[in-house]
Each structure stands twice: as structure tokens, then as C-alpha cells.
Design a protein around this motif. Structure first.
Motif, mmCIF file in Angstrom:
data_model
loop_
_atom_site.group_PDB
_atom_site.id
_atom_site.type_symbol
_atom_site.label_atom_id
_atom_site.label_comp_id
_atom_site.label_asym_id
_atom_site.label_seq_id
_atom_site.Cartn_x
_atom_site.Cartn_y
_atom_site.Cartn_z
ATOM 1 N N MET A 13 -57.681 37.744 3.263
ATOM 2 C CA MET A 13 -56.505 36.946 3.654
ATOM 3 C C MET A 13 -56.071 37.277 5.077
ATOM 4 O O MET A 13 -55.680 36.389 5.845
ATOM 5 N N ALA A 14 -56.133 38.555 5.456
ATOM 6 C CA ALA A 14 -55.781 38.939 6.834
ATOM 7 C C ALA A 14 -56.733 38.285 7.827
ATOM 8 O O ALA A 14 -56.309 37.755 8.872
ATOM 9 N N SER A 37 -63.791 37.337 7.764
ATOM 10 C CA SER A 37 -63.574 36.831 6.403
ATOM 11 C C SER A 37 -64.848 36.905 5.574
ATOM 12 O O SER A 37 -64.796 36.990 4.341
ATOM 13 N N ILE A 46 -49.868 31.308 3.492
ATOM 14 C CA ILE A 46 -49.699 32.446 4.410
ATOM 15 C C ILE A 46 -50.385 32.207 5.753
ATOM 16 O O ILE A 46 -49.742 32.330 6.808
ATOM 17 N N PRO A 47 -51.689 31.864 5.790
ATOM 18 C CA PRO A 47 -52.317 31.624 7.099
ATOM 19 C C PRO A 47 -51.660 30.491 7.877
ATOM 20 O O PRO A 47 -51.509 30.577 9.106
ATOM 21 N N TYR A 48 -51.250 29.441 7.173
ATOM 22 C CA TYR A 48 -50.644 28.296 7.865
ATOM 23 C C TYR A 48 -49.270 28.633 8.429
ATOM 24 O O TYR A 48 -48.894 28.173 9.506
ATOM 25 N N ALA A 101 -48.260 31.590 9.470
ATOM 26 C CA ALA A 101 -48.500 32.404 10.669
ATOM 27 C C ALA A 101 -48.978 31.539 11.826
ATOM 28 O O ALA A 101 -48.576 31.732 12.985
ATOM 29 N N ALA A 102 -49.825 30.546 11.531
ATOM 30 C CA ALA A 102 -50.339 29.666 12.578
ATOM 31 C C ALA A 102 -49.229 28.833 13.210
ATOM 32 O O ALA A 102 -49.246 28.573 14.413
ATOM 33 N N THR A 125 -52.600 30.100 0.208
ATOM 34 C CA THR A 125 -52.986 29.271 1.370
ATOM 35 C C THR A 125 -51.819 29.065 2.331
ATOM 36 O O THR A 125 -52.025 28.774 3.510
ATOM 37 N N THR A 162 -57.053 31.169 11.130
ATOM 38 C CA THR A 162 -56.219 29.962 11.109
ATOM 39 C C THR A 162 -55.296 29.909 12.321
ATOM 40 O O THR A 162 -55.114 28.845 12.934
ATOM 41 N N ILE A 163 -54.713 31.051 12.693
ATOM 42 C CA ILE A 163 -53.878 31.093 13.901
ATOM 43 C C ILE A 163 -54.695 30.665 15.112
ATOM 44 O O ILE A 163 -54.274 29.815 15.911
ATOM 45 N N THR A 219 -56.092 34.563 7.981
ATOM 46 C CA THR A 219 -54.857 34.303 8.731
ATOM 47 C C THR A 219 -55.132 34.336 10.229
ATOM 48 O O THR A 219 -54.674 33.455 10.978
#
Length: 433
Positions: free
Chosen positions: A343-344, A332, A292-294, A296-297, A290, A350-351, A347
């Protein structure tokens, strides 16, 4: 002519240095407070991984409990922000943080659905006013052309709470069950409540209410800051409380925010569940993923906020991230059984979703000032955050109905498109400052 150029450069340099000084003084403490606030608000998404089986809750019960927070939040948001405007941010933000820290820690006593609903409602009451209070507080220090980047910087706390909170929550729930007879999710609530309590005390001694109160600023620095804020204030609308409650522009803003908050809490409350559905079972692994998306955001929020300020353009800097968020949610669902591709997609979602939020706040703060800003920002935030009740409840209900989160993601993706369309309906002359 050359002398004028030198003087202009000196003035610009002094102004830049002054705002840098303000930012380094205010933003770290406000940022840390929001990290703690957001973590205490959404860590129930991790508790869910163990709580549902321990307490025999359904997905619908979880969704309703996650969302009922926002009913308390809605009811007390406007009164809280008006009180902050009157008594000052220092005392009121400290009060908010200490009370929500205590209630968040008391989540360990939940043993029934009714108790779950009650504690989440009280947490919403305790936290009401924090976020709109900070947005209002920033208008006391920064003019519009600087608030896009500053608000984005503040709101990266949402992303950082995911970067930090995911792995910490996963580790606690993985490693601490059984210690002193408590479950992993109970230990998580205890440990993650402590920062809010500590920061609440720090705020009392560290924060200043207004420019004039800042002993760490020189007289020239105070004069510059006050002049810029007063110049902008002269262009804003003053309204009575009744006018704020009925103004079409404010309701338009509330509908935009509602649409984006639908997406935000779809991610915040369900990201661990979606990752688990891709085949990842261990809570520690889910917590690490979890982050990883945050992470990148957090980068995306700052870069796009900086671009919005540089170009003095607001609408498309909101619309494009919203559409990217929509695309990520849809992807997703398509790749939901492939952890890497899911996950990609998550991400990207989330961004996009997190980036819309700080840039959105550059829209209403461009035309609201004074007491109208206090009430207007609170009204927009409270109405918009009702999506925090609707979103997790509907996703939970749809998951119980269809045994999949896909239909919930379609709903959230559509909401982001609606928000983008409503944003383009805002006159650019009103917000591009």
C-alpha cells in the motif's frame, strides 16, 4: 514612488480577487463533473471483482473491454472538441454528461463479452471531448501562469473519484447483491450513473461559455480577464487543421501523454486487483484501501501544481513525479505479498502518476491558441488516451500469461521513464511561462 507601490498593490489585489471569484464560480461544478466522469469510466475495475466470475470472463476479456472504451474516445475526440469550440462548453458538456450517464447505467445489461465490448465502446464515444473540452475552456479564462494550479485543482477529481468511488463501490458490491434480483456490480453501475445525469442538467443552467457571458462579473473584472487572455493569445501559434495534424511539437506532446496515461490506467483499472492479490479479500475492505493512495495523490497534485506556477518551471515538475511513480510501481511488485508495504508503494506510485497529468497540460497549452488549441488539445488527448486501450489489455494479457501482475507493473514503470525522458527533450523556453 510610494503612490505607484500602492497602486500596484491595489491592482494586484483586484486581480487576485477577480481570479478567486472565477475559480470559486467555475471550478466546483467542473470538478464535480470530472469526479462523476472518471468514476463512470473506471468503476469497471471494481465491477471486475464480481463480474468476471458471474459472466465467466477471462482477465484478457476484461482488459480488452476496459480498454475498448478508448477506441470510441479516440475516434470522436477531435470532432467533439471542435464542436465544443463552436457551440460553447455549456451545451456540449451537458450533452456529454447526460449521454454517458445513460450509457454507464445501461452497463447492467451486459451479459456477454461482445455486449461488454459494445457498451464500453459506446461509453467512450459518449464521453469523448469532455476532458480536452474543459482544458480548452480553462484557456478562455486563465493565462498560462495561473493554469498549472487550476488544472491540478481540476484534475484532483481523478484522485477524489478514487477516494469516494472506492469505498462506495466496495460498499454497494458488498451490501446490495440480490436486491430486486440484481447483482452487486449491477447496482454499482446504476447508483454511480446518477450523479452524471444530475450534473448534466445543472451545467445547462450554471455554466457560461465566455467571459463576456458572465453576469456575475463586473465590467472591470471582465476587462481585466479578457486583457490577460488576449495578451497571452498574441504569443501563441495559430495553425490550420492540417498543420495541427502534422505538427512535430504536437506529436511529441502526444507521445509524452501516451507514456503517462499507460501508468494512469494501470493504476485505475488494476488497483483493486493488486490490493486483492496482497491478501485482502472483502470488497468493502478493498474499496476502503483504494481511497488511501488517491487521497494522498490529491494533496500532492495541488502542492506540486502550486510550486510549478510559483517557480514558473514546468519540465522538472513533470519529470520528478513520473520517476516517483516508476519507483512506486517497482516497489509494489517487490512487496506485493505484504499489504502494508504494498500500500505504501502503491500510494507513492499513485501520487507520482496522477501529479504528472495536470502539469503535463501546462506544456501544450503554453504554445497552442484559438482553433489550433481546440484541435491540438483534442489530438494530444485522443492519441495519448489510446494508452488507455493498450495498458489494461497488455496488463490483462500478461496476467493471464504469467498469473501475476508484476510483469505488467514493469511495463508501466518503463513507460513512465520514457515519458520523463521525452519531457526533458521539450525546450524549457517554450513552456516555462
Amino acid at each position: 514612488m510610494n503612490q505607484n507601490r500602492v497602486n500596484s498593490a491595489d491592482i494586484a489585489g483586484f486581480e487576485a480577487a477577480t481570479y478567486a471569484k472565477v475559480t470559486w464560480r467555475l471550478m466546483p461544478i467542473l470538478f464535480l463533473c470530472y469526479v462523476a466522469a472518471y468514476l463512470d469510466r473506471v468503476n469497471v475495475g471494481f465491477a471486475k471483482l464480481q463480474m468476471l466470475s458471474d459472466l465467466n470472463f477471462s482477465e484478457t476479456v476484461y482488459g480488452l473491454g476496459a480498454g475498448v472504451f478508448f477506441i470510441g474516445y479516440f475516434l470522436f475526440e477531435i470532432p467533439s472538441n471542435i464542436i465544443l469550440h463552436k457551440v460553447g462548453a455549456r451545451i456540449w458538456i451537458a450533452r456529454i454528461m447526460i449521454t454517458w450517464g445513460l450509457i454507464s447505467g445501461a452497463m447492467i445489461f451486459v451479459n456477454s463479452a461482445t455486449m461488454f465490448y459494445l457498451m464500453r465502446f459506446l461509453l467512450g464515444v459518449a464521453e469523448a471531448g469532455f476532458f480536452p473540452g474543459v482544458i480548452l475552456y480553462l484557456t478562455y479564462w486563465y493565462p498560462a501562469e495561473r493554469r498549472g494550479k487550476i488544472t491540478a485543482m481540476f484534475m484532483t477529481a481523478v484522485a477524489i473519484s478514487g477516494v469516494v468511488g472506492g469505498p462506495v463501490s466496495g460498499w454497494v458490491m458488498h451490501s446490495m447483491p440480490g436486491i430486486y434480483g440484481l447483482t452487486g456490480w449491477q447496482w454499482m453501475f446504476i447508483i454511480e450513473a446518477l450523479p452524471s445525469l444530475v450534473l448534466g442538467v445543472v451545467v445547462i443552467f450554471y455554466l457560461q461559455n465566455h467571459i463576456v457571458d458572465a453576469k456575475w462579473l463586473s465590467a472591470d473584472e471582465k476587462q481585466l480577464l479578457a486583457k490577460n487572455v488576449q495578451t497571452e493569445a498574441a504569443t501563441k501559434q495559430e495553425m490550420s487543421f492540417k498543420q495541427v495534424m502534422t505538427h512535430p511539437k504536437i506529436w511529441h506532446m502526444a507521445f509524452i501523454y501516451f507514456s503517462f496515461i499507460m501508468g494512469l490506467y494501470g493504476i485505475s483499472f488494476w488497483l483493486p486487483t493488486i490490493i486483492k492479490a496482497t491478501g485482502v479479500k472483502d470488497t468493502l475492505d478493498i474499496g476502503l484501501l483504494t481511497a488511501i493512495p488517491y487521497a494522498a495523490a490529491a494533496v500532492g497534485m495541488v502542492l506540486i501544481g502550486r510550486s510549478a506556477d510559483k517557480n514558473r518551471e514546468r519540465r522538472w515538475h513533470v519529470v520528478i513525479p513520473a520517476l516517483l511513480g516508476c519507483a512506486g510501481l517497482l516497489l509494489s511488485t517487490i512487496y506485493g505479498h505484504n499489504t502494508l508495504l504494498a500500500m505504501a508503494a502503491l500510494t507513492l506510485a499513485t501520487i507520482g502518476i496522477l501529479t504528472t497529468l495536470p502539469l503535463f497540460w501546462s506544456l501544450p497549452t503554453a504554445f497552442l491558441g484559438g482553433a489550433a488549441a481546440a484541435a491540438g488539445i483534442a489530438l494530444i488527448n485522443s492519441l495519448g488516451n489510446l494508452a488507455g486501450f493498450v495498458s489494461p489489455y497488455l496488463v490483462g494479457w500478461l496476467k493471464d500469461l504469467t498469473h501475476s501482475t508484476d510483469s505488467g507493473m514493469y511495463l508501466l514503470a518503463a513507460s513512465l521513464v520514457i515519458g520523463a525522458v521525452l519531457t526533458l527533450m521539450v525546450p524549457k523556453e517554450m513552456v516555462n511561462k
